[in-house]
Write a protein that holds these residues in place. Structure first.
Motif, short mmCIF file in Angstrom:
data_model
loop_
_atom_site.label_atom_id
_atom_site.label_comp_id
_atom_site.label_asym_id
_atom_site.label_seq_id
_atom_site.Cartn_x
_atom_site.Cartn_y
_atom_site.Cartn_z
N VAL A 160 -20.24 -20.53 7.83
CA VAL A 160 -19.22 -20.12 6.88
C VAL A 160 -17.88 -20.15 7.61
CG1 VAL A 160 -19.60 -17.67 7.38
CG2 VAL A 160 -18.44 -18.33 5.27
N ARG A 161 -16.89 -20.74 6.97
CA ARG A 161 -15.54 -20.80 7.56
C ARG A 161 -14.72 -19.62 7.03
NH1 ARG A 161 -12.27 -26.22 8.63
NH2 ARG A 161 -13.83 -26.10 10.29
N VAL A 162 -14.17 -18.85 7.95
CA VAL A 162 -13.41 -17.65 7.61
C VAL A 162 -11.99 -17.80 8.14
CG1 VAL A 162 -13.29 -15.15 7.73
CG2 VAL A 162 -15.53 -16.28 7.78
N ILE A 165 -5.73 -13.55 8.80
CA ILE A 165 -4.41 -13.28 9.38
C ILE A 165 -4.59 -12.14 10.36
CG2 ILE A 165 -2.07 -12.43 8.95
CD1 ILE A 165 -2.17 -13.82 6.24
N ARG A 166 -4.23 -12.38 11.61
CA ARG A 166 -4.37 -11.36 12.66
C ARG A 166 -3.00 -10.76 12.96
NH1 ARG A 166 -8.11 -12.90 17.46
NH2 ARG A 166 -9.57 -12.44 15.76
N PRO A 167 -2.82 -9.49 12.64
CA PRO A 167 -1.49 -8.88 12.85
C PRO A 167 -1.17 -8.71 14.33
CG PRO A 167 -3.09 -7.23 12.16
CD PRO A 167 -3.79 -8.55 12.07
N TRP A 168 0.13 -8.71 14.64
CA TRP A 168 0.66 -8.39 15.96
C TRP A 168 0.34 -9.44 17.03
CZ3 TRP A 168 3.84 -4.93 14.49
CH2 TRP A 168 3.47 -3.97 13.54
N VAL A 169 0.06 -10.68 16.59
CA VAL A 169 -0.09 -11.78 17.55
C VAL A 169 0.80 -12.93 17.11
CG1 VAL A 169 -2.45 -11.14 18.19
CG2 VAL A 169 -2.08 -12.77 16.33
N ALA A 170 1.11 -13.81 18.06
CA ALA A 170 2.06 -14.89 17.78
C ALA A 170 1.49 -15.87 16.74
CB ALA A 170 2.40 -15.62 19.08
N ASP A 171 0.30 -16.40 17.00
CA ASP A 171 -0.32 -17.33 16.05
C ASP A 171 -1.25 -16.52 15.15
OD1 ASP A 171 0.92 -19.55 17.25
OD2 ASP A 171 -0.63 -19.60 18.79
N SER A 172 -0.68 -16.04 14.05
CA SER A 172 -1.40 -15.03 13.26
C SER A 172 -2.47 -15.62 12.34
CB SER A 172 -0.41 -14.21 12.44
OG SER A 172 0.29 -15.05 11.54
N VAL A 173 -2.35 -16.86 11.95
CA VAL A 173 -3.34 -17.48 11.06
C VAL A 173 -4.41 -18.15 11.90
CG1 VAL A 173 -3.74 -19.12 9.20
CG2 VAL A 173 -1.60 -17.82 9.27
N LEU A 174 -5.63 -17.66 11.79
CA LEU A 174 -6.73 -18.15 12.62
C LEU A 174 -7.91 -18.52 11.73
CD1 LEU A 174 -6.61 -15.35 15.35
CD2 LEU A 174 -5.63 -17.64 15.52
N VAL A 175 -8.67 -19.53 12.16
CA VAL A 175 -9.83 -19.99 11.41
C VAL A 175 -11.04 -19.94 12.32
CG1 VAL A 175 -10.89 -21.91 10.16
CG2 VAL A 175 -8.43 -21.49 9.95
N PHE A 176 -12.14 -19.36 11.80
CA PHE A 176 -13.37 -19.22 12.57
C PHE A 176 -14.54 -19.83 11.79
CE2 PHE A 176 -10.56 -15.75 13.70
CZ PHE A 176 -10.62 -15.73 15.08
N ASP A 177 -15.31 -20.65 12.48
CA ASP A 177 -16.56 -21.14 11.91
C ASP A 177 -17.68 -20.26 12.45
OD1 ASP A 177 -15.53 -23.27 10.39
OD2 ASP A 177 -15.37 -24.51 12.18
N VAL A 178 -18.25 -19.46 11.58
CA VAL A 178 -19.24 -18.47 11.99
C VAL A 178 -20.62 -18.91 11.51
CG1 VAL A 178 -19.85 -16.03 11.98
CG2 VAL A 178 -17.46 -16.72 11.67
N VAL A 179 -21.55 -18.99 12.43
CA VAL A 179 -22.92 -19.36 12.08
C VAL A 179 -23.68 -18.09 11.69
CG1 VAL A 179 -25.07 -20.42 12.87
CG2 VAL A 179 -22.86 -21.32 13.66
N ARG A 180 -24.10 -18.04 10.45
CA ARG A 180 -24.82 -16.86 9.97
C ARG A 180 -26.15 -16.70 10.71
NH1 ARG A 180 -23.32 -19.38 4.89
NH2 ARG A 180 -21.72 -18.19 3.77
#
Length: 556
Positions: A160-162, A165-180
């Motif tokens: 699943v791709r999630v 937005i991670r607050p308080w970091v420079a590159d706030s938009v992050l994408v994670f491919d998580v294997v269930r």
């Protein structure tokens, strides 16, 4: 037509139910009333389907009818349709397939609350405080009706791709491919030594693997040379499987000991539960912690220890659930969890606090008053009572919260501060190095003030009601009004004052949140046990009156 097919199926099922009772059974008043009511209900459904001006939402109507009927029995008898069976599976096994993270919803936006230790979400790099904006191709910010939990769960091995937005970091938009993966929430999230002699096990539920987890904790604690006494923490444990409770009791009492017996409507639900294996800690001093959240299997465990004089109970009165449920398969993948029996402790007492068969005129159920409870005897002839949960051998006054602390937690003020702090500060080498400095506390307080944080201590509403009551009764003289004005002024919310008064408690909650981010559940439990009045009382009893309590010898 879909509705007609559903109706035909319902009528066939109802006819089968009526037929099963048999003609001779219908002659009995109860079964005759059942048959009449089923026929009446069938006729109502037919009339609505054929004559109601608009279409009937059949699934919703039948589900509402089922829930209405179940509401007349007890809250533990539940219907699970095919889509809801995962919830029951989680209750009994602690397992589900997904990314393994607690989530929270704020203002219709979903955040990662905390990834489980070793879970797919932790492996992928998701962090507490991450705001979920997309799951695969679904924008969950734009479509607020989406059930994010359902989207994150799925078959083990799928990805699943999630997007977050991670607050308080420079590159706030992050994408994670998580294997269930198949995720298991442990029923023993923490165990350890609280001092050189005393082991501690936190048990949060009774699932099908709880006895194994407790056994593993005991085996690990036993490797400590000084381990010679144990605290079992059942606070907040709402229970679960009876069999797990019996197995765990069996670690501490002789094989073949009766733990409980159940009695239902007929003999098919009468059963005696005995321990089936040799104990591994038959003589170790044992204290069990309970509170108002300890229920069901927790009360079976703690109640057996108390009735058998196998250990001392410490805390506050337990919930009082003396009912047993079984699950029955229903058509089309449904399940019914139904109360089939009441259980009785080794002393013979029933601890059920509420009698759902005798309701008040308004439908509410009253708790059994202490004056109507009965006395039973433990193995050592100590007096214990039925009806109303378990009363501990030693009562503890838990540390109380207040409106300020409650609002800080509910408004996520501490959570948000810690999210900001960990974004720019590395984790220390040890949990023992987690400290809330004066600088951190001052920064937190200043942030609250700058944000316009508001809370209500309830005093203004109480004084307003008192003023109205005094006015209605004719007591609101000028002098009384002046005194109420003075009282209102003295009790008015003062953030600076209240932050100072609650300095120690706020730092405690901040430290727990910070330790959780850096060290997971172990970090939280380590900080929590540092100022746990239940643990303090248990240690005091171990070193003092443990044997006298079990013998029924009271302090002079």
């Amino acid at each position: 037509m879909k509705h007609n097919n559903l109706l035909s199926l319902f009528f066939a099922t109802a006819a089968l139910l009526i037929g099963v009772t048999g003609l001779s059974a219908i002659e009995k008043s109860h079964d005759a009333a059942l048959a009449r009511n089923l026929n009446t209900f069938n006729q109502i459904v037919m009339e609505l389907e054929q004559n109601y001006v608009d279409s009937i939402r059949t699934d919703e109507a039948f589900k509402a009818a089922i829930e209405a009927m179940l509401s007349t029995v007890d809250p533990y008898t539940e219907y699970f349709d095919a889509d809801d069976r995962d919830r029951l599976t989680l209750m009994t096994t602690g397992e589900y397939a997904g990314i393994g993270s607690y989530i929270t919803v704020r203002d219709s936006i979903t955040y990662i609350r905390q990834p489980l230790d070793g879970s797919p979400s932790m492996k992928a790099g998701l962090l507490a405080g991450d705001k979920i904006v997309m799951v695969d191709s679904i924008d969950v910010i734009a479509d607020k009706k989406q059930n994010v939990t359902s989207l994150l769960r799925g078959q083990p091995g799928t990805t699943v791709r999630v997007k977050v937005i991670r607050p308080w970091v420079a590159d706030s938009v992050l994408v994670f491919d998580v294997v269930r993966e198949k995720v298991k929430e442990p029923s023993v999230p923490y165990f350890g030594m609280v001092d050189d002699k005393t082991g501690y096990i936190e048990l949060t539920s009774f699932i099908n693997k709880s006895q194994d987890e407790v056994r593993e904790a005991i085996d690990s604690l036993s490797k400590n040379p000084g381990f010679s006494r144990l605290i079992l923490d059942l606070r907040g444990n709402g229970g679960g499987l009876v069999e797990s409770a019996v197995d765990i009791v069996g670690y501490f009492v002789p094989k073949g000991t009766e733990v409980l017996r159940t009695k239902g409507k007929d003999s098919s639900h009468e059963r005696v539960y005995r321990t089936t294996h040799r104990p591994i800690l038959p003589d170790i001093p044992l204290i069990t912690l309970i509170d108002g959240g300890s229920a069901s299997a927790s009360e079976i465990t703690a109640g057996a220890f108390q009735d058998l004089d196998r250990g001392v109970l410490v805390g506050t009165r337990s919930f009082g659930k003396g009912l047993v449920q079984n699950t029955s398969q229903l058509p089309y993948g449904g399940l019914l969890k139904v109360t089939v029996a009441k259980y009785y402790m080794p002393s013979g007492r029933l601890i059920q606090a509420l009698d759902y068969s005798h309701r008040n005129p308004d439908g509410s159920v009253a708790r059994t008053p202490d004056s109507l409870t009965n006395v039973f005897k433990t193995l050592n002839k100590r007096e214990v009572r039925d009806g109303g949960g378990l009363t501990p051998d030693s009562i503890v006054e838990w540390e109380k919260s207040n409106s300020l602390l409650y609002q800080l937690v509910m408004d996520n003020k501490i959570f948000d501060y810690v999210t900001k702090y960990v974004a720019s500060n590395p984790a220390p080498a040890s949990i023992n190095d987690v400290v809330i400095t004066d600088e951190m506390f001052e920064e937190f307080c200043n942030g609250l003030k700058d944000s316009g944080f508001k809370y209500d201590n309830g005093s203004e509403e109480y004084i307003k009601n008192l003023r109205n009551y005094a006015k209605d009764e004719g007591y609101l003289s000028d002098e009384a009004a002046s005194q109420l004005d003075s009282l209102a002024a003295s009790l008015k919310v003062n953030l600076d004052r209240d932050l100072k008064i609650n300095d120690d408690k706020i730092r405690y909650y901040m430290a727990r949140e910070l330790a959780t981010r850096w060290f997971g559940r172990t970090g939280d439990s380590t900080i929590r046990l540092r100022r746990d009045v239940g643990i303090d009382k248990a240690l005091e009893i171990f070193d003092g009156d443990y044997e006298n309590i079990l013998k029924g010898i009271k302090k002079k």
